[in-house]
Write an enzyme that holds these catalytic residues in place. Structure first.
Site, PDB file in Angstrom:
ATOM      1  N   ARG A  13       0.837  -1.202   0.000  1.00 37.74           N
ATOM      2  CA  ARG A  13       0.000   0.000   0.000  1.00 37.74           C
ATOM      3  C   ARG A  13       0.872   1.252   0.000  1.00 37.74           C
ATOM      4  O   ARG A  13       0.493   2.292  -0.541  1.00 37.74           O
ATOM      5  CB  ARG A  13      -0.933  -0.015   1.216  1.00 37.74           C
ATOM      6  CG  ARG A  13      -2.003  -1.086   1.112  1.00 37.74           C
ATOM      7  CD  ARG A  13      -3.084  -0.891   2.150  1.00 37.74           C
ATOM      8  NE  ARG A  13      -4.157  -1.854   1.933  1.00 37.74           N
ATOM      9  CZ  ARG A  13      -4.234  -3.032   2.532  1.00 37.74           C
ATOM     10  NH1 ARG A  13      -3.312  -3.394   3.389  1.00 37.74           N
ATOM     11  NH2 ARG A  13      -5.237  -3.855   2.282  1.00 37.74           N
ATOM     12  N   ASP A  25     -11.000  -4.554   7.637  1.00 41.59           N
ATOM     13  CA  ASP A  25     -10.193  -5.541   8.364  1.00 41.59           C
ATOM     14  C   ASP A  25     -10.976  -6.076   9.562  1.00 41.59           C
ATOM     15  O   ASP A  25     -10.930  -7.272   9.874  1.00 41.59           O
ATOM     16  CB  ASP A  25      -8.889  -4.896   8.850  1.00 41.59           C
ATOM     17  CG  ASP A  25      -8.264  -4.043   7.773  1.00 41.59           C
ATOM     18  OD1 ASP A  25      -7.208  -4.409   7.257  1.00 41.59           O
ATOM     19  OD2 ASP A  25      -8.852  -2.999   7.413  1.00 41.59           O
ATOM     20  N   ARG A  76     -13.467  -8.545   8.342  1.00 43.67           N
ATOM     21  CA  ARG A  76     -12.812  -9.827   8.023  1.00 43.67           C
ATOM     22  C   ARG A  76     -12.525 -10.600   9.320  1.00 43.67           C
ATOM     23  O   ARG A  76     -12.727 -11.807   9.400  1.00 43.67           O
ATOM     24  CB  ARG A  76     -11.509  -9.572   7.253  1.00 43.67           C
ATOM     25  CG  ARG A  76     -11.761  -9.121   5.830  1.00 43.67           C
ATOM     26  CD  ARG A  76     -10.492  -8.640   5.147  1.00 43.67           C
ATOM     27  NE  ARG A  76     -10.744  -8.356   3.734  1.00 43.67           N
ATOM     28  CZ  ARG A  76     -10.042  -7.518   2.995  1.00 43.67           C
ATOM     29  NH1 ARG A  76      -9.025  -6.858   3.519  1.00 43.67           N
ATOM     30  NH2 ARG A  76     -10.339  -7.336   1.728  1.00 43.67           N
ATOM     31  N   HIS A 132      -4.419   0.616   8.251  1.00 45.59           N
ATOM     32  CA  HIS A 132      -5.089  -0.322   7.355  1.00 45.59           C
ATOM     33  C   HIS A 132      -3.968  -0.912   6.497  1.00 45.59           C
ATOM     34  O   HIS A 132      -3.599  -0.384   5.475  1.00 45.59           O
ATOM     35  CB  HIS A 132      -6.116   0.408   6.474  1.00 45.59           C
ATOM     36  CG  HIS A 132      -6.657  -0.442   5.351  1.00 45.59           C
ATOM     37  ND1 HIS A 132      -7.306  -1.630   5.559  1.00 45.59           N
ATOM     38  CD2 HIS A 132      -6.635  -0.259   4.007  1.00 45.59           C
ATOM     39  CE1 HIS A 132      -7.663  -2.149   4.399  1.00 45.59           C
ATOM     40  NE2 HIS A 132      -7.260  -1.340   3.434  1.00 45.59           N
TER      41      HIS A 132
HETATM   42  N1  LIG Z   1      -9.661   1.180   2.180  1.00 46.22           N
HETATM   43  C1  LIG Z   1     -10.032  -0.040   1.845  1.00 46.22           C
HETATM   44  O1  LIG Z   1     -10.458  -0.836   2.689  1.00 46.22           O
HETATM   45  C2  LIG Z   1      -9.918  -0.449   0.400  1.00 46.22           C
HETATM   46  C3  LIG Z   1     -10.365  -1.704  -0.036  1.00 46.22           C
HETATM   47  C4  LIG Z   1     -10.243  -2.018  -1.393  1.00 46.22           C
HETATM   48  C5  LIG Z   1      -9.667  -1.106  -2.274  1.00 46.22           C
HETATM   49  N2  LIG Z   1      -9.242   0.087  -1.796  1.00 46.22           N
HETATM   50  C6  LIG Z   1      -8.614   1.093  -2.658  1.00 46.22           C
HETATM   51  O2  LIG Z   1      -9.599   1.722  -3.454  1.00 46.22           O
HETATM   52  C7  LIG Z   1      -8.975   2.295  -4.594  1.00 46.22           C
HETATM   53  C8  LIG Z   1      -9.745   1.917  -5.851  1.00 46.22           C
HETATM   54  O3  LIG Z   1      -9.650   0.537  -6.102  1.00 46.22           O
HETATM   55  P1  LIG Z   1     -10.337  -0.075  -7.412  1.00 46.22           P
HETATM   56  O4  LIG Z   1     -10.168  -1.545  -7.340  1.00 46.22           O
HETATM   57  O5  LIG Z   1     -11.683   0.519  -7.609  1.00 46.22           O
HETATM   58  O6  LIG Z   1      -9.371   0.515  -8.533  1.00 46.22           O
HETATM   59  P2  LIG Z   1      -9.734   0.747 -10.064  1.00 46.22           P
HETATM   60  O7  LIG Z   1      -8.433   0.884 -10.765  1.00 46.22           O
HETATM   61  O8  LIG Z   1     -10.706  -0.291 -10.534  1.00 46.22           O
HETATM   62  O9  LIG Z   1     -10.505   2.149 -10.057  1.00 46.22           O
HETATM   63  C9  LIG Z   1      -9.884   3.359  -9.798  1.00 46.22           C
HETATM   64  C10 LIG Z   1     -10.505   4.390 -10.732  1.00 46.22           C
HETATM   65  O10 LIG Z   1      -9.993   5.675 -10.396  1.00 46.22           O
HETATM   66  C11 LIG Z   1      -9.973   6.411 -11.613  1.00 46.22           C
HETATM   67  N3  LIG Z   1      -9.149   7.608 -11.450  1.00 46.22           N
HETATM   68  C12 LIG Z   1      -7.784   7.700 -11.394  1.00 46.22           C
HETATM   69  N4  LIG Z   1      -7.434   8.990 -11.208  1.00 46.22           N
HETATM   70  C13 LIG Z   1      -8.583   9.720 -11.119  1.00 46.22           C
HETATM   71  C14 LIG Z   1      -8.890  11.094 -10.886  1.00 46.22           C
HETATM   72  N5  LIG Z   1      -7.908  12.006 -10.742  1.00 46.22           N
HETATM   73  N6  LIG Z   1     -10.196  11.477 -10.851  1.00 46.22           N
HETATM   74  C15 LIG Z   1     -11.180  10.581 -11.033  1.00 46.22           C
HETATM   75  N7  LIG Z   1     -10.955   9.264 -11.244  1.00 46.22           N
HETATM   76  C16 LIG Z   1      -9.679   8.841 -11.278  1.00 46.22           C
HETATM   77  C17 LIG Z   1      -9.456   5.410 -12.633  1.00 46.22           C
HETATM   78  O11 LIG Z   1      -9.757   5.819 -13.958  1.00 46.22           O
HETATM   79  C18 LIG Z   1     -10.187   4.146 -12.218  1.00 46.22           C
HETATM   80  O12 LIG Z   1     -11.385   3.956 -12.930  1.00 46.22           O
HETATM   81  C19 LIG Z   1      -7.528   1.772  -4.571  1.00 46.22           C
HETATM   82  O13 LIG Z   1      -6.680   2.751  -4.015  1.00 46.22           O
HETATM   83  C20 LIG Z   1      -7.612   0.564  -3.664  1.00 46.22           C
HETATM   84  O14 LIG Z   1      -6.380   0.223  -3.098  1.00 46.22           O
HETATM   85  C21 LIG Z   1      -9.363   0.440  -0.494  1.00 46.22           C
END
Ligand SMILES: NC(=O)c1ccc[n+]([C@@H]2O[C@H](COP(=O)([O-])OP(=O)(O)OC[C@H]3O[C@@H](n4cnc5c(N)ncnc54)[C@H](O)[C@@H]3O)[C@@H](O)[C@H]2O)c1
Length: 319
Positions: free
Chosen positions: A100, A160, A163, A187
């Site tokens: 991360r 988490d 889970r 996280h």
């Molecule tokens: N906090 C948590 O518990 C948790 C859990 C799962 C995923 N996540 C995080 O969530 C985020 C998204 O994951 P995902 O699987 O949806 O990724 P993804 O790649 O499927 O989607 C991310 C989207 O963001 C868009 N994007 C990038 N820059 C942008 C901007 N400046 N403005 C608008 N849109 C923009 C991309 O085009 C893409 O469609 C990641 O950082 C991932 O690590 C967090």
């Protein structure tokens, strides 16, 4: 009585609208889950990939007749103006072999850009950060807008904790909603399971179902490393985090005052200053309503402090 009327007016006058930045796996699944939950009137989805965003919105719109009415649209930052909540899921997802922290530099500049826009459109908005590394990005947002501190929080270890509770539920054969057990801290890799205060109903877990240190380690490691295991099979995780987003959105929209392990800035607790990490907190209409002082063991306290050090060190790489 007056308080009740004010609450009623609050719910009637405000539009239950959520703007979601990021129409990727997490953003679109959160949108779908919100539609299915029936909790919101309107969802605006924003993504730099306009074609993807349009396709996601069309697909989501076609689910609406099955669930009940929610307006779903391709949005712009101007949608923040009449929204109550912004959910930030945009950025790069964690890829196989990537920690991360590796994502930090990529996503920090995206978040800085968005945050300047968000409060310009709506100074009352509640911001839920989901993009990783969520603790550091939440801290960046709070540092930009310190006077909005309680309106900004990260999904942190909400996932988490879910889970952890799922696995404990399997082990103890108790519904996870009756398991009051938390994962706190970062996280990520330095997160901390609070075994000393884990309860089944109001009975200490150790009394209800004694687990050996080995069994505890297996359960915690499975919860902690779940994201790596899931990403190996399907590149990203989205259903469970989307369910967590729905719970957080509901707690804000309906002022439910639910306790979640959200990520928020610490200023003095456990000797930690200016770092965001997760601890149990009450979430409601104004965002973070209050911290909860938790009774923890000296080992757990030391582990939380270590987690804070790791986060501060990672964040310092941005300077
Ligand atoms: N906090 C948590 O518990 C948790 C859990 C799962 C995923 N996540 C995080 O969530 C985020 C998204 O994951 P995902 O699987 O949806 O990724 P993804 O790649 O499927 O989607 C991310 C989207 O963001 C868009 N994007 C990038 N820059 C942008 C901007 N400046 N403005 C608008 N849109 C923009 C991309 O085009 C893409 O469609 C990641 O950082 C991932 O690590 C967090």
């Amino acid at each position: 009585m007056l308080a009740e009327i004010n609450q009623l007016n609050y719910n009637v006058m405000k539009k239950n609208k959520v703007t979601i930045y990021g129409a990727g796996m997490v953003g679109s699944t959160a949108a779908y889950s919100l539609i299915a939950s029936g909790a919101v009137e309107e969802i605006a989805l924003i993504d730099i990939n306009n074609k993807l965003c349009q396709s996601q919105v069309m697909d989501l719109q076609h689910s609406v007749p099955f669930w009940g009415y929610t307006k779903v649209k391709v949005g712009t930052s101007a949608d923040v103006e009449d929204s109550q909540i912004v959910v930030i899921t945009c950025g790069s997802a964690q890829r196989l072999g990537e920690t991360r922290i590796d994502l930090l530099k990529k996503n920090a500049s995206i978040i800085k850009g968005l945050m300047s826009d968000i409060f310009k459109y709506n100074s009352d908005i509640i911001v839920i950060m989901v993009t990783n590394p969520v603790d550091i990005l939440t801290n960046i947002a709070i540092k930009m807008f310190p006077d909005k501190k309680n309106q900004i929080f990260g999904s942190g270890t909400v996932l988490d904790t879910a889970r952890f509770r799922f696995l404990l539920g399997e082990k103890t054969e108790v519904n996870p909603t009756s398991l009051h057990a938390y994962i706190v801290g970062e996280h990520g890799d330095s997160e901390v399971p609070l075994w000393s205060t884990a309860m089944v109903g109001n009975t200490p877990l150790d009394q209800f179902h004694k687990l050996s240190p080995e069994e505890k380690n297996i359960i915690f490691n499975e919860a902690k490393n779940a994201a790596y295991a899931i990403i190996e099979g399907k590149q990203s995780t989205y259903y469970a985090v989307a369910a967590g987003i729905v719970s957080l959105v509901n707690s804000v929209l309906y002022n439910k005052k639910t306790v979640f392990t959200v990520s928020h800035q610490l200023n003095g607790l456990f000797g930690i200053n200016g770092v965001c990490l997760s601890l149990p907190r009450v979430v409601g209409a104004n965002g973070i309503l209050r911290d909860i002082e938790i009774a923890i063991s000296p080992e757990e306290k030391a582990a939380i402090q270590q987690s804070a050090n790791n986060l501060a060190q990672a964040e310092s790489t941005l300077l």
